[in-house]
Design a protein around this motif. Structure first.
Motif, PDB file in Angstrom:
ATOM      1  N   VAL A 145       0.857  -1.187   0.000  1.00 26.87           N
ATOM      2  CA  VAL A 145       0.000   0.000   0.000  1.00 26.87           C
ATOM      3  C   VAL A 145       0.891   1.234   0.000  1.00 26.87           C
ATOM      4  CG1 VAL A 145      -1.745   1.295   1.291  1.00 26.87           C
ATOM      5  CG2 VAL A 145      -1.848  -1.197   1.212  1.00 26.87           C
ATOM      6  N   SER A 146       0.625   2.171  -0.875  1.00 31.30           N
ATOM      7  CA  SER A 146       1.479   3.352  -1.004  1.00 31.30           C
ATOM      8  C   SER A 146       1.349   4.251   0.223  1.00 31.30           C
ATOM      9  CB  SER A 146       1.131   4.124  -2.273  1.00 31.30           C
ATOM     10  OG  SER A 146      -0.168   4.665  -2.175  1.00 31.30           O
ATOM     11  N   ASP A 147       2.235   5.228   0.311  1.00 29.58           N
ATOM     12  CA  ASP A 147       2.252   6.116   1.475  1.00 29.58           C
ATOM     13  C   ASP A 147       0.974   6.928   1.598  1.00 29.58           C
ATOM     14  OD1 ASP A 147       4.838   5.331   2.247  1.00 29.58           O
ATOM     15  OD2 ASP A 147       5.749   6.714   0.828  1.00 29.58           O
ATOM     16  N   VAL A 148       0.399   7.307   0.463  1.00 28.07           N
ATOM     17  CA  VAL A 148      -0.895   8.002   0.466  1.00 28.07           C
ATOM     18  C   VAL A 148      -1.801   7.256  -0.512  1.00 28.07           C
ATOM     19  CG1 VAL A 148      -2.089  10.207   0.158  1.00 28.07           C
ATOM     20  CG2 VAL A 148       0.303  10.183   0.904  1.00 28.07           C
ATOM     21  N   PRO A 149      -2.458   6.198  -0.050  1.00 31.25           N
ATOM     22  CA  PRO A 149      -3.218   5.342  -0.973  1.00 31.25           C
ATOM     23  C   PRO A 149      -4.459   6.034  -1.518  1.00 31.25           C
ATOM     24  CG  PRO A 149      -3.589   4.672   1.298  1.00 31.25           C
ATOM     25  CD  PRO A 149      -2.508   5.718   1.331  1.00 31.25           C
ATOM     26  N   SER A 150      -4.637   5.944  -2.817  1.00 31.98           N
ATOM     27  CA  SER A 150      -5.854   6.455  -3.442  1.00 31.98           C
ATOM     28  C   SER A 150      -6.886   5.329  -3.511  1.00 31.98           C
ATOM     29  CB  SER A 150      -5.558   6.957  -4.861  1.00 31.98           C
ATOM     30  OG  SER A 150      -5.169   5.871  -5.700  1.00 31.98           O
ATOM     31  N   TYR A 151      -8.139   5.710  -3.721  1.00 32.62           N
ATOM     32  CA  TYR A 151      -9.177   4.686  -3.812  1.00 32.62           C
ATOM     33  C   TYR A 151      -8.939   3.776  -5.013  1.00 32.62           C
ATOM     34  CZ  TYR A 151     -13.695   2.387  -4.020  1.00 32.62           C
ATOM     35  OH  TYR A 151     -14.678   1.425  -4.048  1.00 32.62           O
ATOM     36  N   ASN A 152      -8.512   4.357  -6.135  1.00 27.52           N
ATOM     37  CA  ASN A 152      -8.269   3.547  -7.333  1.00 27.52           C
ATOM     38  C   ASN A 152      -7.186   2.498  -7.088  1.00 27.52           C
ATOM     39  OD1 ASN A 152     -10.176   4.823  -8.918  1.00 27.52           O
ATOM     40  ND2 ASN A 152      -8.751   6.368  -9.669  1.00 27.52           N
ATOM     41  N   GLU A 153      -6.218   2.846  -6.234  1.00 25.11           N
ATOM     42  CA  GLU A 153      -5.126   1.913  -5.952  1.00 25.11           C
ATOM     43  C   GLU A 153      -5.616   0.632  -5.292  1.00 25.11           C
ATOM     44  OE1 GLU A 153      -1.294   1.615  -2.930  1.00 25.11           O
ATOM     45  OE2 GLU A 153      -2.110   3.585  -3.441  1.00 25.11           O
ATOM     46  N   ILE A 154      -6.594   0.739  -4.402  1.00 32.13           N
ATOM     47  CA  ILE A 154      -7.057  -0.450  -3.684  1.00 32.13           C
ATOM     48  C   ILE A 154      -8.513  -0.781  -4.028  1.00 32.13           C
ATOM     49  CG2 ILE A 154      -5.442  -0.141  -1.769  1.00 32.13           C
ATOM     50  CD1 ILE A 154      -7.763   0.967  -0.138  1.00 32.13           C
ATOM     51  N   ARG A 155      -8.951  -0.296  -5.188  1.00 31.16           N
ATOM     52  CA  ARG A 155     -10.326  -0.584  -5.616  1.00 31.16           C
ATOM     53  C   ARG A 155     -10.583  -2.084  -5.678  1.00 31.16           C
ATOM     54  NH1 ARG A 155     -13.956   2.288  -8.814  1.00 31.16           N
ATOM     55  NH2 ARG A 155     -12.350   3.846  -9.276  1.00 31.16           N
ATOM     56  N   ASP A 156      -9.637  -2.825  -6.243  1.00 26.02           N
ATOM     57  CA  ASP A 156      -9.818  -4.277  -6.366  1.00 26.02           C
ATOM     58  C   ASP A 156      -9.916  -4.944  -4.998  1.00 26.02           C
ATOM     59  OD1 ASP A 156      -9.761  -4.056  -9.088  1.00 26.02           O
ATOM     60  OD2 ASP A 156      -7.652  -4.618  -9.300  1.00 26.02           O
ATOM     61  N   VAL A 157      -9.173  -4.403  -4.035  1.00 29.05           N
ATOM     62  CA  VAL A 157      -9.201  -4.983  -2.686  1.00 29.05           C
ATOM     63  C   VAL A 157     -10.576  -4.812  -2.061  1.00 29.05           C
ATOM     64  CG1 VAL A 157      -8.222  -4.858  -0.364  1.00 29.05           C
ATOM     65  CG2 VAL A 157      -6.732  -4.608  -2.352  1.00 29.05           C
ATOM     66  N   VAL A 158     -11.098  -3.583  -2.071  1.00 29.38           N
ATOM     67  CA  VAL A 158     -12.392  -3.349  -1.425  1.00 29.38           C
ATOM     68  C   VAL A 158     -13.510  -4.068  -2.170  1.00 29.38           C
ATOM     69  CG1 VAL A 158     -11.694  -1.170  -0.379  1.00 29.38           C
ATOM     70  CG2 VAL A 158     -12.677  -1.155  -2.663  1.00 29.38           C
ATOM     71  N   ASN A 159     -13.393  -4.193  -3.487  1.00 29.13           N
ATOM     72  CA  ASN A 159     -14.394  -4.952  -4.242  1.00 29.13           C
ATOM     73  C   ASN A 159     -14.325  -6.434  -3.890  1.00 29.13           C
ATOM     74  OD1 ASN A 159     -15.370  -2.702  -5.569  1.00 29.13           O
ATOM     75  ND2 ASN A 159     -14.062  -2.972  -7.361  1.00 29.13           N
ATOM     76  N   THR A 160     -13.103  -6.934  -3.701  1.00 31.49           N
ATOM     77  CA  THR A 160     -12.934  -8.343  -3.346  1.00 31.49           C
ATOM     78  C   THR A 160     -13.522  -8.645  -1.979  1.00 31.49           C
ATOM     79  OG1 THR A 160     -10.912  -8.501  -4.676  1.00 31.49           O
ATOM     80  CG2 THR A 160     -11.239 -10.186  -2.983  1.00 31.49           C
ATOM     81  N   VAL A 161     -13.366  -7.706  -1.051  1.00 36.45           N
ATOM     82  CA  VAL A 161     -13.906  -7.899   0.303  1.00 36.45           C
ATOM     83  C   VAL A 161     -15.410  -8.138   0.254  1.00 36.45           C
ATOM     84  CG1 VAL A 161     -14.348  -6.766   2.517  1.00 36.45           C
ATOM     85  CG2 VAL A 161     -12.082  -6.599   1.460  1.00 36.45           C
ATOM     86  N   THR A 162     -16.137  -7.281  -0.462  1.00 33.73           N
ATOM     87  CA  THR A 162     -17.589  -7.447  -0.524  1.00 33.73           C
ATOM     88  C   THR A 162     -17.987  -8.664  -1.357  1.00 33.73           C
ATOM     89  OG1 THR A 162     -17.616  -5.831  -2.348  1.00 33.73           O
ATOM     90  CG2 THR A 162     -18.097  -5.013  -0.136  1.00 33.73           C
ATOM     91  N   SER A 163     -17.221  -8.973  -2.396  1.00 33.25           N
ATOM     92  CA  SER A 163     -17.567 -10.135  -3.223  1.00 33.25           C
ATOM     93  C   SER A 163     -17.336 -11.437  -2.458  1.00 33.25           C
ATOM     94  CB  SER A 163     -16.752 -10.131  -4.522  1.00 33.25           C
ATOM     95  OG  SER A 163     -15.375 -10.309  -4.273  1.00 33.25           O
ATOM     96  N   LEU A 164     -16.312 -11.486  -1.604  1.00 35.25           N
ATOM     97  CA  LEU A 164     -16.086 -12.673  -0.765  1.00 35.25           C
ATOM     98  C   LEU A 164     -17.250 -12.873   0.195  1.00 35.25           C
ATOM     99  CD1 LEU A 164     -12.265 -12.330   0.096  1.00 35.25           C
ATOM    100  CD2 LEU A 164     -13.329 -14.097  -1.327  1.00 35.25           C
ATOM    101  N   TYR A 165     -17.779 -11.777   0.710  1.00 35.82           N
ATOM    102  CA  TYR A 165     -18.946 -11.879   1.583  1.00 35.82           C
ATOM    103  C   TYR A 165     -20.167 -12.342   0.800  1.00 35.82           C
ATOM    104  CZ  TYR A 165     -22.696 -10.596   4.790  1.00 35.82           C
ATOM    105  OH  TYR A 165     -23.809 -10.626   5.591  1.00 35.82           O
ATOM    106  N   ASP A 166     -20.362 -11.779  -0.385  1.00 37.42           N
ATOM    107  CA  ASP A 166     -21.486 -12.187  -1.230  1.00 37.42           C
ATOM    108  C   ASP A 166     -21.399 -13.678  -1.566  1.00 37.42           C
ATOM    109  OD1 ASP A 166     -22.368  -9.614  -1.201  1.00 37.42           O
ATOM    110  OD2 ASP A 166     -21.569  -9.090  -3.182  1.00 37.42           O
ATOM    111  N   SER A 167     -20.175 -14.177  -1.747  1.00 40.71           N
ATOM    112  CA  SER A 167     -19.961 -15.584  -2.111  1.00 40.71           C
ATOM    113  C   SER A 167     -20.004 -16.514  -0.900  1.00 40.71           C
ATOM    114  CB  SER A 167     -18.611 -15.738  -2.823  1.00 40.71           C
ATOM    115  OG  SER A 167     -18.545 -14.914  -3.964  1.00 40.71           O
ATOM    116  N   GLU A 168     -20.257 -15.940   0.293  1.00 45.92           N
ATOM    117  CA  GLU A 168     -20.371 -16.700   1.540  1.00 45.92           C
ATOM    118  C   GLU A 168     -19.066 -17.397   1.923  1.00 45.92           C
ATOM    119  OE1 GLU A 168     -23.841 -19.134   1.814  1.00 45.92           O
ATOM    120  OE2 GLU A 168     -25.161 -17.617   0.943  1.00 45.92           O
TER     121      GLU A 168
END
Length: 302
Positions: A145-168
């Motif tokens: 994670v960069s020193d000042v992380p932008s949303y675009n930088e970790i977009r895939d991470v936050v999307n993965t978090v919710t998709s893992l929950y959706d996938s149970e």
């Protein structure tokens, strides 16, 4: 007793270390100021999104929604709990990582979580490495994670978090991290993010006793329907909270690094002072010995 040359070498080495830690302190302080300026801009967006969701809750949209078709608020039996641990990738941050891991372990003990019913989502190398060694199931690992992380930088991470929950993959999610309080203080924070509930959303937004109840019929015209609206708004809200936690944790990391490097610089300065005093005393003793020997030799010749 150490020789004068040994003491001189230690003084020179410690001075070089002091220069390095002082430079690292200045760098960390600059990064802290930068991320604080950036974070204040994002906070305005996050507060606005939170306000919208609070209005939806106050308008009883959750009561009217079909929870079975809205994964993020659907209360299902908890067979496995996800723990999103936000740590740093590197050291030199004092007790920053140790505090997160210690408090996370205490949280898992309170919840009765074990390797069998826990899924670890690790942002940062320290947390990932620690729980890997313990044999936990690491379902998400993100480093660098960069020193000042932008949303675009970790977009895939936050999307993965919710998709893992959706996938149970897990049925509930806790986000754990160090919350930035000020340059000297951070505090451990545990947010039960998923599933989202009206009570949780009220708690996240704080309480306001004189907040007026909103009438959904007079405030909102829902198209196409409540379920469709919440399935668009709530994932954005959940992802915003994850990103906000990462941003907050990174701010606390820079503050911890600055504090640790300042402490190291101060310790090096104190050590140099003690070594110089030791050197002066040893040098004085050596000169005294030389004078005594010369005086003794002259007396013997006389």
């Amino acid at each position: 007793m150490a020789s004068l040359q040994d003491i001189q070498r230690r003084i020179a080495s410690t001075k070089k270390t002091r220069q390095i830690t002082s430079a690292m302190q200045m760098v960390s302080t600059a990064k802290l100021s930068q991320i604080q300026r950036f974070g204040s801009g994002y906070s305005a967006y996050a507060a606005r999104l939170e306000s919208i969701v609070e209005h939806l809750v106050s308008a009883h949209l959750f009561d009217n929604a079909d929870a079975a078709h809205i994964p993020l608020i659907n209360q299902r039996p908890i067979k496995k709990t996800g723990i999103l641990v936000v740590t740093s990738d590197r050291g030199l941050v004092g007790s920053y990582n140790a505090n997160i891991i210690k408090q996370t372990n205490a949280l898992m003990e309170r919840l009765g979580l074990t390797q069998d019913n826990t899924a670890i989502l690790a942002i940062g190398g320290n947390g990932a490495d620690f729980y890997k060694k313990l044999g936990f199931d690491i379902v998400l690992e993100h480093r660098g994670v960069s020193d000042v992380p932008s949303y675009n930088e970790i977009r895939d991470v936050v999307n993965t978090v919710t998709s893992l929950y959706d996938s149970e993959v897990f049925d509930a999610l806790h986000v754990v991290y160090n919350h930035f309080v000020n340059r000297l203080t951070s505090e451990f924070r545990d947010v039960q993010l998923l599933p989202l509930t009206a009570d949780t959303l009220h708690a996240m937004g704080g309480t306001n006793e004189d907040k007026a109840e909103l009438d959904v019929q007079s405030v909102y015209d829902i198209e196409p329907d409540t379920t469709a609206v919440l399935n668009v708004v709530l994932p954005q809200f959940a992802q915003s909270l994850v990103y906000e936690a990462v941003l907050d944790a990174k701010t606390a990391e820079h503050a911890a690094s600055s504090t640790a490097m300042k402490a190291a610089t101060d310790n090096a300065k104190d050590l140099i002072g003690r070594l110089e005093l030791q050197f002066n005393r040893a040098r004085q003793a050596e000169i005294t010995t030389e004078i005594t020997e010369i005086t003794g030799g002259m007396a013997a010749l006389g």
